[in-house]
Design a protein around this motif. Structure first.
Motif, PDB file in Angstrom:
ATOM      1  N   CYS A  60     148.510 -18.929  39.120  1.00  0.00           N
ATOM      2  CA  CYS A  60     149.491 -18.727  40.474  1.00  0.00           C
ATOM      3  C   CYS A  60     148.675 -19.319  41.545  1.00  0.00           C
ATOM      4  O   CYS A  60     147.549 -19.632  41.575  1.00  0.00           O
ATOM      5  CB  CYS A  60     149.665 -17.272  40.829  1.00  0.00           C
ATOM      6  N   GLU A  61     149.383 -19.760  42.697  1.00  0.00           N
ATOM      7  CA  GLU A  61     148.861 -20.551  43.866  1.00  0.00           C
ATOM      8  C   GLU A  61     147.538 -19.561  44.481  1.00  0.00           C
ATOM      9  O   GLU A  61     146.528 -20.423  44.526  1.00  0.00           O
ATOM     10  CB  GLU A  61     149.932 -20.444  44.884  1.00  0.00           C
TER      11      GLU A  61
ATOM     12  N   GLU B  60     139.953 -20.146  43.566  1.00  0.00           N
ATOM     13  CA  GLU B  60     138.816 -20.912  42.893  1.00  0.00           C
ATOM     14  C   GLU B  60     138.481 -22.019  43.884  1.00  0.00           C
ATOM     15  O   GLU B  60     137.227 -22.526  43.970  1.00  0.00           O
ATOM     16  CB  GLU B  60     139.547 -21.599  41.649  1.00  0.00           C
ATOM     17  N   GLN B  61     139.302 -22.392  44.671  1.00  0.00           N
ATOM     18  CA  GLN B  61     138.949 -23.517  45.671  1.00  0.00           C
ATOM     19  C   GLN B  61     137.884 -23.040  46.511  1.00  0.00           C
ATOM     20  O   GLN B  61     136.784 -23.825  47.101  1.00  0.00           O
ATOM     21  CB  GLN B  61     140.285 -24.141  46.184  1.00  0.00           C
ATOM     22  N   LEU B  62     138.311 -22.036  47.101  1.00  0.00           N
ATOM     23  CA  LEU B  62     137.321 -21.104  47.954  1.00  0.00           C
ATOM     24  C   LEU B  62     135.953 -21.030  47.277  1.00  0.00           C
ATOM     25  O   LEU B  62     134.902 -21.277  48.291  1.00  0.00           O
ATOM     26  CB  LEU B  62     137.797 -19.941  48.632  1.00  0.00           C
ATOM     27  N   ASP B  63     136.056 -20.541  46.037  1.00  0.00           N
ATOM     28  CA  ASP B  63     134.663 -20.438  45.502  1.00  0.00           C
ATOM     29  C   ASP B  63     133.847 -21.598  45.288  1.00  0.00           C
ATOM     30  O   ASP B  63     132.584 -21.506  45.608  1.00  0.00           O
ATOM     31  CB  ASP B  63     134.700 -19.676  44.174  1.00  0.00           C
TER      32      ASP B  63
ATOM     33  N   LEU C 238     144.342 -17.384  52.502  1.00  0.00           N
ATOM     34  CA  LEU C 238     143.257 -18.185  51.678  1.00  0.00           C
ATOM     35  C   LEU C 238     143.288 -19.580  52.392  1.00  0.00           C
ATOM     36  O   LEU C 238     141.862 -20.019  52.287  1.00  0.00           O
ATOM     37  CB  LEU C 238     143.669 -18.042  50.313  1.00  0.00           C
ATOM     38  N   LYS C 239     144.203 -20.217  52.813  1.00  0.00           N
ATOM     39  CA  LYS C 239     144.143 -21.721  53.374  1.00  0.00           C
ATOM     40  C   LYS C 239     143.293 -21.520  54.497  1.00  0.00           C
ATOM     41  O   LYS C 239     142.473 -22.438  54.910  1.00  0.00           O
ATOM     42  CB  LYS C 239     145.409 -22.214  53.401  1.00  0.00           C
TER      43      LYS C 239
ATOM     44  N   LYS D 284     139.648 -23.501  54.821  1.00  0.00           N
ATOM     45  CA  LYS D 284     139.619 -24.563  56.207  1.00  0.00           C
ATOM     46  C   LYS D 284     138.212 -23.981  56.760  1.00  0.00           C
ATOM     47  O   LYS D 284     137.205 -24.945  57.125  1.00  0.00           O
ATOM     48  CB  LYS D 284     140.367 -24.391  56.862  1.00  0.00           C
ATOM     49  N   ARG D 285     137.899 -22.697  57.042  1.00  0.00           N
ATOM     50  CA  ARG D 285     136.807 -22.060  57.644  1.00  0.00           C
ATOM     51  C   ARG D 285     135.534 -22.539  56.738  1.00  0.00           C
ATOM     52  O   ARG D 285     134.444 -22.890  57.361  1.00  0.00           O
ATOM     53  CB  ARG D 285     137.005 -20.772  57.932  1.00  0.00           C
ATOM     54  N   ALA D 286     135.495 -22.272  55.586  1.00  0.00           N
ATOM     55  CA  ALA D 286     134.286 -22.316  54.560  1.00  0.00           C
ATOM     56  C   ALA D 286     134.126 -23.975  54.588  1.00  0.00           C
ATOM     57  O   ALA D 286     132.896 -24.446  54.549  1.00  0.00           O
ATOM     58  CB  ALA D 286     134.782 -21.968  53.238  1.00  0.00           C
TER      59      ALA D 286
END
Length: 191
Positions: free
Chosen positions: A83-84, A90-93, A162-163, A167-169
């Protein structure tokens, strides 16, 4: 009723089956199982509604499928098969892992500054969580539609938050990269 057809009264078992499966099973399937016409089933449902039985023949087929990674119902399984929200996590990790790799390249003073300022910036804005619908008094069909809409809204809310975190990360990682390049330049410059 057809001319010449024999009238067949509804049994208690047939009524119970109709009440138990209306909204769960397609009307066509109910008719087939009861060996009754579509009009006959509709008339009986109307009579039951007049008697105060909450019955609705509409059957809702959910578009949601469980995500194999998290098990949550999702309407947005991507080409990766997840799922999104899982894809965004995963992208954040990955962004946080890259920032962690760059962390030792910073000077101790820069690390202290980041740790001091992180506590102030970590509490950023979040959208309000969508409220669960009040399904009291709703038919099965309306209840299923409201629950599906809430699940989709909850998924969109999670993705939006999460977006923002990604962005912050990413900004934090870029600042660390820039500082580490400056520190490497100062260490490599003999002047």
């Amino acid at each position: 009723m057809r001319k010449g057809a024999r009238r067949r009264d509804w049994t208690v078992a047939e009524e119970r089956f109709l009440v138990a499966n209306a909204g769960k099973m397609a009307k066509r399937e109910i008719c087939r199982r009861l060996k009754r016409s579509s009009k006959g089933v509709e008339c009986k449902a109307r009579a039951l509604r007049r008697a105060g039985v909450p019955i609705d023949l509409r059957c809702h087929r959910s578009r949601l499928a469980p995500c194999p990674a998290c098990g949550c119902p999702s309407g947005t399984l991507g080409k990766e098969g997840i799922c999104e929200p899982c894809r965004r996590r995963e992208q954040l990790d990955a962004v946080n892992a890259r920032a962690a790799e760059l962390w030792p390249l910073l000077s101790q003073a820069d690390r202290d500054t980041y740790e001091r300022t992180e506590a102030q910036t970590s509490a950023s804005r979040r959208d309000p969580r969508p409220k669960a619908p009040d399904t009291r008094g709703m038919s099965r069909y309306s209840k299923a539609r409201a629950e599906e809409a809430h699940a989709l809204a909850l998924e969109a809310w999670t993705v939006g938050n999460l977006k923002r975190e990604i962005k912050r990360a990413q900004k934090r990682k870029e600042r660390i990269e820039k500082k580490s390049e400056i520190n490497e330049g100062l260490q490599g410059d003999p002047s």
